[in-house]
Scaffold this active site. Structure first.
Site, PDB file in Angstrom:
ATOM      1  CE  LYS A 135      -3.790  -2.410   2.325  1.00 49.77           C
ATOM      2  NZ  LYS A 135      -4.663  -2.441   3.528  1.00 49.77           N
TER       3      LYS A 135
ATOM      4  CE1 TYR B 286      -9.081  -3.518   0.536  1.00 46.28           C
ATOM      5  CE2 TYR B 286      -8.429  -1.424  -0.444  1.00 46.28           C
ATOM      6  CZ  TYR B 286      -8.114  -2.572   0.270  1.00 46.28           C
ATOM      7  OH  TYR B 286      -6.830  -2.784   0.707  1.00 46.28           O
TER       8      TYR B 286
ATOM      9  CG  ASN C  36      -3.448  -2.692   6.946  1.00 48.69           C
ATOM     10  OD1 ASN C  36      -3.376  -2.113   5.864  1.00 48.69           O
ATOM     11  ND2 ASN C  36      -4.353  -3.611   7.197  1.00 48.69           N
TER      12      ASN C  36
ATOM     13  CG  HIS D 280      -4.964  -6.464  -0.020  1.00 40.57           C
ATOM     14  ND1 HIS D 280      -6.121  -6.642   0.685  1.00 40.57           N
ATOM     15  CD2 HIS D 280      -5.078  -7.234  -1.137  1.00 40.57           C
ATOM     16  CE1 HIS D 280      -6.908  -7.485   0.020  1.00 40.57           C
ATOM     17  NE2 HIS D 280      -6.300  -7.859  -1.087  1.00 40.57           N
TER      18      HIS D 280
ATOM     19  CD  GLU E  62      -8.157  -9.520  -3.581  1.00 40.56           C
ATOM     20  OE1 GLU E  62      -8.979  -9.211  -2.708  1.00 40.56           O
ATOM     21  OE2 GLU E  62      -6.998  -9.899  -3.325  1.00 40.56           O
TER      22      GLU E  62
HETATM   23  P1  CMP Z   1      -6.754  -5.169   3.827  1.00 43.16           P
HETATM   24  O1  CMP Z   1      -6.075  -6.441   4.120  1.00 43.16           O
HETATM   25  O2  CMP Z   1      -6.350  -4.391   2.639  1.00 43.16           O
HETATM   26  O3  CMP Z   1      -8.332  -5.449   3.736  1.00 43.16           O
HETATM   27  C1  CMP Z   1      -9.286  -4.456   3.996  1.00 43.16           C
HETATM   28  C2  CMP Z   1      -8.695  -3.227   4.582  1.00 43.16           C
HETATM   29  O4  CMP Z   1      -9.614  -2.393   5.251  1.00 43.16           O
HETATM   30  C3  CMP Z   1      -7.709  -3.617   5.659  1.00 43.16           C
HETATM   31  O5  CMP Z   1      -6.577  -4.215   5.102  1.00 43.16           O
HETATM   32  C4  CMP Z   1      -7.508  -2.279   6.370  1.00 43.16           C
HETATM   33  O6  CMP Z   1      -6.572  -1.463   5.663  1.00 43.16           O
HETATM   34  C5  CMP Z   1      -8.887  -1.670   6.223  1.00 43.16           C
HETATM   35  N1  CMP Z   1      -9.637  -1.735   7.478  1.00 43.16           N
HETATM   36  C6  CMP Z   1     -10.186  -2.838   8.015  1.00 43.16           C
HETATM   37  N2  CMP Z   1     -10.808  -2.508   9.169  1.00 43.16           N
HETATM   38  C7  CMP Z   1     -10.632  -1.176   9.338  1.00 43.16           C
HETATM   39  C8  CMP Z   1     -11.038  -0.256  10.333  1.00 43.16           C
HETATM   40  N3  CMP Z   1     -11.745  -0.629  11.397  1.00 43.16           N
HETATM   41  N4  CMP Z   1     -10.669   1.041  10.184  1.00 43.16           N
HETATM   42  C9  CMP Z   1      -9.959   1.436   9.103  1.00 43.16           C
HETATM   43  N5  CMP Z   1      -9.538   0.584   8.119  1.00 43.16           N
HETATM   44  C10 CMP Z   1      -9.878  -0.701   8.241  1.00 43.16           C
END
Ligand code: CMP
Length: 143
Positions: A9, A49, A112, A115, A126
């Protein structure tokens, strides 16, 4: 052979973690089959998403993903979907174990770093979304 979709990301790119992340997948023994360094626009991020469109954090998640370039990859190997998720660690970095990518490099669920597809079927979808030209195309010789 099983394949998964992995995306570094914008925060992972900006923090200089591309080499570290690719190295972890390589050292585990997985094979890099496709790689793109790209910006995504809002409609594309919303499509990626789509399953989360009802979540309260959806628009901030999309804002985050379009905030800078990402590294989109296809990795291949035995059980790469589930093992890739283990290498990445829990979605919320507060719960991800040290030694995982998020456990070592992230503190905020909204930043985070990476992904990874959560199942073989979502990996298939995907990969088709991010690599519509197929994943052998990039290996073609440039003239
Ligand atoms: P990812 O693995 O990309 O899958 C969905 C994404 O949504 C996740 O990583 C986070 O980046 C985001 N995400 C999931 N839960 C939350 C939350 N409570 N607040 C903000 N972002 C979230």
């Amino acid at each position: 052979m099983e394949q998964t979709f992995i995306m570094i990301k914008p925060d992972g790119v900006q923090r200089g973690l591309i080499g570290e992340i690719i190295g972890r997948f390589e050292k585990k023994g997985f094979t890099l089959k496709g790689l793109k360094f790209i910006n995504v626009d809002r409609p594309f991020a919303e499509k990626h998403y789509a399953d989360l469109s009802a979540k309260p954090f959806f628009s901030s998640l999309v804002d985050y993903i379009i905030s800078g370039p990402v590294v989109a990859m296809v990795w291949e190997g035995k059980n790469v979907v589930a093992t890739g998720r283990k290498i990445i660690g829990a979605t919320n970095p507060a719960q991800s174990e040290p030694g995982t990518i998020r456990g070592d490099f992230a503190i905020d669920i909204g930043r985070n770093v990476i992904h990874g597809s959560d199942a073989v079927e979502s990996a298939r979808k995907e990969i088709a979304l991010w690599f519509p030209e197929g994943i052998t195309e990039w290996q073609k010789t440039v003239h």
